[in-house]
Enzyme design. Sequence first.
Site, short mmCIF file in Angstrom:
data_model
loop_
_atom_site.label_atom_id
_atom_site.label_comp_id
_atom_site.label_asym_id
_atom_site.label_seq_id
_atom_site.Cartn_x
_atom_site.Cartn_y
_atom_site.Cartn_z
CG ASN A 134 -0.24 -0.05 2.52
OD1 ASN A 134 0.99 -0.21 2.54
ND2 ASN A 134 -0.96 0.08 3.61
CG ASP A 164 1.48 -4.68 3.33
OD1 ASP A 164 1.41 -5.57 2.46
OD2 ASP A 164 1.54 -3.46 3.05
CG ASP A 224 9.11 -15.06 15.90
OD1 ASP A 224 9.43 -15.45 17.03
OD2 ASP A 224 9.94 -14.71 15.04
CD GLU A 284 16.55 -16.65 18.95
OE1 GLU A 284 17.32 -15.88 18.36
OE2 GLU A 284 15.76 -16.25 19.83
CG HIS A 324 15.34 -11.65 12.27
ND1 HIS A 324 15.28 -13.01 12.51
CD2 HIS A 324 15.03 -11.05 13.44
CE1 HIS A 324 14.95 -13.23 13.78
NE2 HIS A 324 14.78 -12.04 14.37
CG ASP A 325 18.26 -11.82 15.43
OD1 ASP A 325 17.65 -10.75 15.27
OD2 ASP A 325 17.85 -12.76 16.14
O1 ISL Z 1 20.64 -10.64 17.72
C1 ISL Z 1 21.44 -11.20 18.40
C2 ISL Z 1 22.87 -11.04 18.11
O2 ISL Z 1 23.08 -10.41 16.92
C3 ISL Z 1 21.04 -12.12 19.48
O3 ISL Z 1 21.73 -11.94 20.64
C4 ISL Z 1 19.54 -12.02 19.72
O4 ISL Z 1 19.26 -10.98 20.56
C5 ISL Z 1 19.06 -13.31 20.29
O5 ISL Z 1 19.32 -14.22 19.29
C6 ISL Z 1 17.57 -13.31 20.57
O6 ISL Z 1 16.91 -12.99 19.39
C7 ISL Z 1 15.52 -12.95 19.33
O7 ISL Z 1 14.93 -12.22 20.36
C8 ISL Z 1 15.22 -10.82 20.39
C9 ISL Z 1 15.01 -10.15 19.03
O8 ISL Z 1 15.57 -8.86 19.05
C10 ISL Z 1 15.64 -10.94 17.91
O9 ISL Z 1 15.35 -10.34 16.67
C11 ISL Z 1 15.09 -12.33 18.01
O10 ISL Z 1 15.51 -13.15 16.94
C12 ISL Z 1 14.30 -10.22 21.41
O11 ISL Z 1 12.99 -10.64 21.17
CA CA Z 2 2.47 -1.55 3.82
#
Ligand code: ISL
Ligand code: CA
Length: 552
Positions: free
Chosen positions: A24, A30, A99, A257, A325-326
């Site tokens: 959008n 989204d 998640d 995780e 994503h981390d």
């Molecule tokens: O991102 C990290 C190192 O680069 C990790 O220490 C991360 O914080 C850890 O893996 C936990 O991650 C998850 O919980 C966090 C969130 O910020 C992360 O994106 C998620 O994958 C808190 O919810």
């Molecule tokens: Ca959007």
Amino acid sequence: MMKQDWWKKKVAYQIYPKSFQDSNGDGIGDLPGIISRLDYLKELGIDIIWISPIYQSPMVDQGYDISDYQSIDPCFGDMEDMRHLVDEVKKRDMYLLMDLVVNHCSDQHPWFQEAIRDPFGKYGNYFYIEKKSDKIPNNWRSQFGGSVWEPLPGHKDLYYLHTFAKEQPDLNWENPDLREEIYRMVNWWLDFGIDGFRIDAIMNIKKNIAWDNYPADRPDGLVSVSKMLKETTGIGEFLGELKRRCFEPHNALTVGEVFDPTGERTEEFIGEEGYFSTMFFFDPIVPFLHDGLETRLQTFDVKIWRDIIFRKQKQGFFANVIENHDQPRGASLLIPEGDYSFYSVSALGSINLLLRGLPFLYQGQEIGMTNTVFSSLDDFDDTAVGDQYKEAIDFGYTPEEAFAFVSRYGRDNARTPVQWTDGEQAGFTTGIPWQKVNPNYKEINVEAQEKEYGSILNFYRRLIAFRKSEQYGDLFAYGDMNAKYESEDTIFAFERSYNDQRILFLCNYSADKKKLELEEQGNVIFVNYPQTTFEGNAICLKPYEVVVLDLS
Ligand code: ISL
Ligand code: CA
């Protein structure tokens, strides 16, 4: 023989919703955007989709701070969109994982707001709220830096605990009422029709509630809260209950995780009676899990990386990842700079897909997306980056080195928008993207790669089809794995076997050619180069060449 769960034959894909596809023009990905790309994922060969949090959230930590577990954040859509998404996923015989973020919620969650109003009432006990004393605040450092203790707004002598940002108060799992609340919510989502969960930061839920100090590990006098988490026992009671009350009755697929470099937890967590279906195998991509590896990874060493992987392959059926994503992009972390090419990226993908385990792709991996370019700290959106930078300085880096460090390891590298086309904003949005598009989108994008037979995208399509093929699908899903040619430093090779079927995976993970004497001959069944060269009993491998031989 290994249990033949249905999901072991599947391939999974992580969507980071803010950066996947905007529908959008507000610059934020989204749910309708995701729905519009389901056919693309299906064609790629994806079966299971995990979406990072889409619940209502103030977005301090990009959705990992939840203010209402049973509604969708307006930036992503609404419950009707969610219903639609679940239906569309099912229609395509795919599966959806949400998640599950239950170590903490948002400070804007009504529970926490209630706790502020009445710290000694019902909701105060949903959190860890402690009176100031000689123990509180103690010296634990949160994962994002600074003390884990924050004064409770409006209460001079009270502190609450947060193992991540201060806007993410930790939930008190010791409280049975809180646990009931969580189970109700989890079951509600499973009844809604999702197939399971990726389970966030789950090792954080069990604390040492004696609040003991540990020896400081940085000049700030604090110690990483992971030290306490590592030394605290008893998490199994919570996880077992969560499984019995929620996952088991729904036959849910769950991916924890869990950080466990020693491998001590494998059997308890993901064995026959484990708490989860599987857990991520982070060892090869999270440098800080290994002493000294951080520096060695900066000059990537294939032997170290390979041996870390081989050490745990037999122990359990893990969820294999090269990025998320981390973490930085796998193509930037695990391929030496200068070696990035179709061949190296396809070699990395082949390893990700053909090892033992459930492969997860992260959005954009299938086109070889790379780390991005940051010009200053202001370019980062991530709440974690401030402390990452400070840690590098504490470590003795100059400001330039510290900036280079966060540019390489920063989480925003993986959070730039997916590059769909070479047009405006890479086809991600018609507006201004919340996170800058990686400038290399003109060369690296889905549209261009769809048209080119020899592209990374089309390679991934063939690779996934091979992994799931009629002929070899069972072998890759259920087969054993044995490392081969380990004395060759740059050869990444292993055998997979199942019943009377055997294949040999060979990869020359290096920019140099390599001639390898083979112990056994076989038929070539999968490659990333158009031609394979043999010389007598030897195979002549080109840079980053992958050859899979059928030995049966
Ligand atoms: O991102 C990290 C190192 O680069 C990790 O220490 C991360 O914080 C850890 O893996 C936990 O991650 C998850 O919980 C966090 C969130 O910020 C992360 O994106 C998620 O994958 C808190 O919810
Ligand atoms: Ca959007």
